[in-house]
Design an enzyme around this catalytic site. Structure first.
Site, PDB file in Angstrom:
ATOM      1  N   CYS A 170       0.837  -1.213   0.000  1.00 45.23           N
ATOM      2  CA  CYS A 170       0.000   0.000   0.000  1.00 45.23           C
ATOM      3  C   CYS A 170       0.865   1.253   0.000  1.00 45.23           C
ATOM      4  O   CYS A 170       0.533   2.254  -0.648  1.00 45.23           O
ATOM      5  CB  CYS A 170      -0.913   0.021   1.224  1.00 45.23           C
ATOM      6  SG  CYS A 170      -2.015  -1.393   1.310  1.00 45.23           S
TER       7      CYS A 170
HETATM    8  C1  BEZ Z   1       0.528  -4.611   1.894  1.00 42.30           C
HETATM    9  O1  BEZ Z   1       0.148  -3.497   1.544  1.00 42.30           O
HETATM   10  O2  BEZ Z   1       1.705  -4.931   1.827  1.00 42.30           O
HETATM   11  C2  BEZ Z   1      -0.463  -5.625   2.380  1.00 42.30           C
HETATM   12  C3  BEZ Z   1      -1.611  -5.211   3.040  1.00 42.30           C
HETATM   13  C4  BEZ Z   1      -2.506  -6.150   3.504  1.00 42.30           C
HETATM   14  C5  BEZ Z   1      -2.261  -7.495   3.290  1.00 42.30           C
HETATM   15  C6  BEZ Z   1      -1.127  -7.897   2.594  1.00 42.30           C
HETATM   16  C7  BEZ Z   1      -0.225  -6.958   2.144  1.00 42.30           C
END
Ligand code: BEZ
Length: 208
Positions: free
Chosen positions: A45
């Protein structure tokens, strides 16, 4: 209610990192790139938010306003934006919706319980200035979105609206485009005086 292409994007009022918004009023005459992410302070994210911020000029050149969303609070978003700016070498200016009670995530079906009961998946809604949903994409938690593709589909839809064309597989701006079968040759002569190559009667390619 399932949201489909061509539907009016549901309106909502919500707190964001740049203040409270009424979605339709905030969108105004712009296109909107409305996208959800699972959670603040997560790695994929962080890169997606950074990329969106880095592409601010590209979105603006296309009259597109980005709007992020997750089920975190405004305070969490604001703290996280500092990390995004520091690690992605950018200055994030677009609003991020704080959807603590999942009101908007449920309205836009961004919660996919098989994936997570409490966090939004990576949904994309591209909404035109008439507030119609023109494109949807849904990515899993583990895959960061391709922003070259997001800009490409916006370019394709805007060109299609302007010139009444369609775009072939893997089209990028500058490539030839398709004259849709709904436009008969007589009308095509007026619309595309530059002419076209006819590979089949239903497959006509032209330059724009
Ligand atoms: C991420 O943004 O890395 C992420 C967020 C939630 C679950 C898995 C990865």
């Amino acid at each position: 209610m399932s949201l489909r292409l061509g539907d009016t994007a549901p309106n909502f009022q919500i707190a964001t990192t740049t203040g409270d918004i009424d979605f339709h009023e905030w969108a105004g005459d712009s296109w909107v790139f409305f996208f959800s992410h699972p959670a603040d302070f997560t790695p994929v994210c962080t890169t997606e938010m950074g990329r969106t911020a880095q592409l601010a000029d590209q979105f603006e050149a296309r009259n597109v306003k980005p709007l992020g969303l997750s089920t975190d609070s405004v305070e969490e978003h604001l703290q996280w934006i500092e990390d995004v700016n520091a690690t992605q070498n950018t200055t994030l200016k677009f609003p991020i919706v704080a959807d603590k009670d999942f009101k908007i995530a449920e309205l836009y079906e961004m919660i996919h319980p098989g994936e997570s009961e409490t966090a939004a998946v990576r949904s994309v809604f591209i909404i035109d200035p008439k507030k119609k949903i023109r494109l949807t994409m849904t990515y899993p938690m583990s895959v960061g979105r391709n922003f070259t593709e997001i800009l490409r589909v916006i370019d394709s839809m805007q060109l299609s609206d302007e010139k009444r064309i369609a775009t072939p597989a893997d089209w990028v701006p500058g490539n030839r485009v398709i004259i849709p079968p709904s436009i008969k040759n007589e009308e095509a002569k007026d619309l595309f005086p530059q002419g076209w190559e006819e590979l089949r009667p239903y497959l006509r390619l032209t330059e724009v």
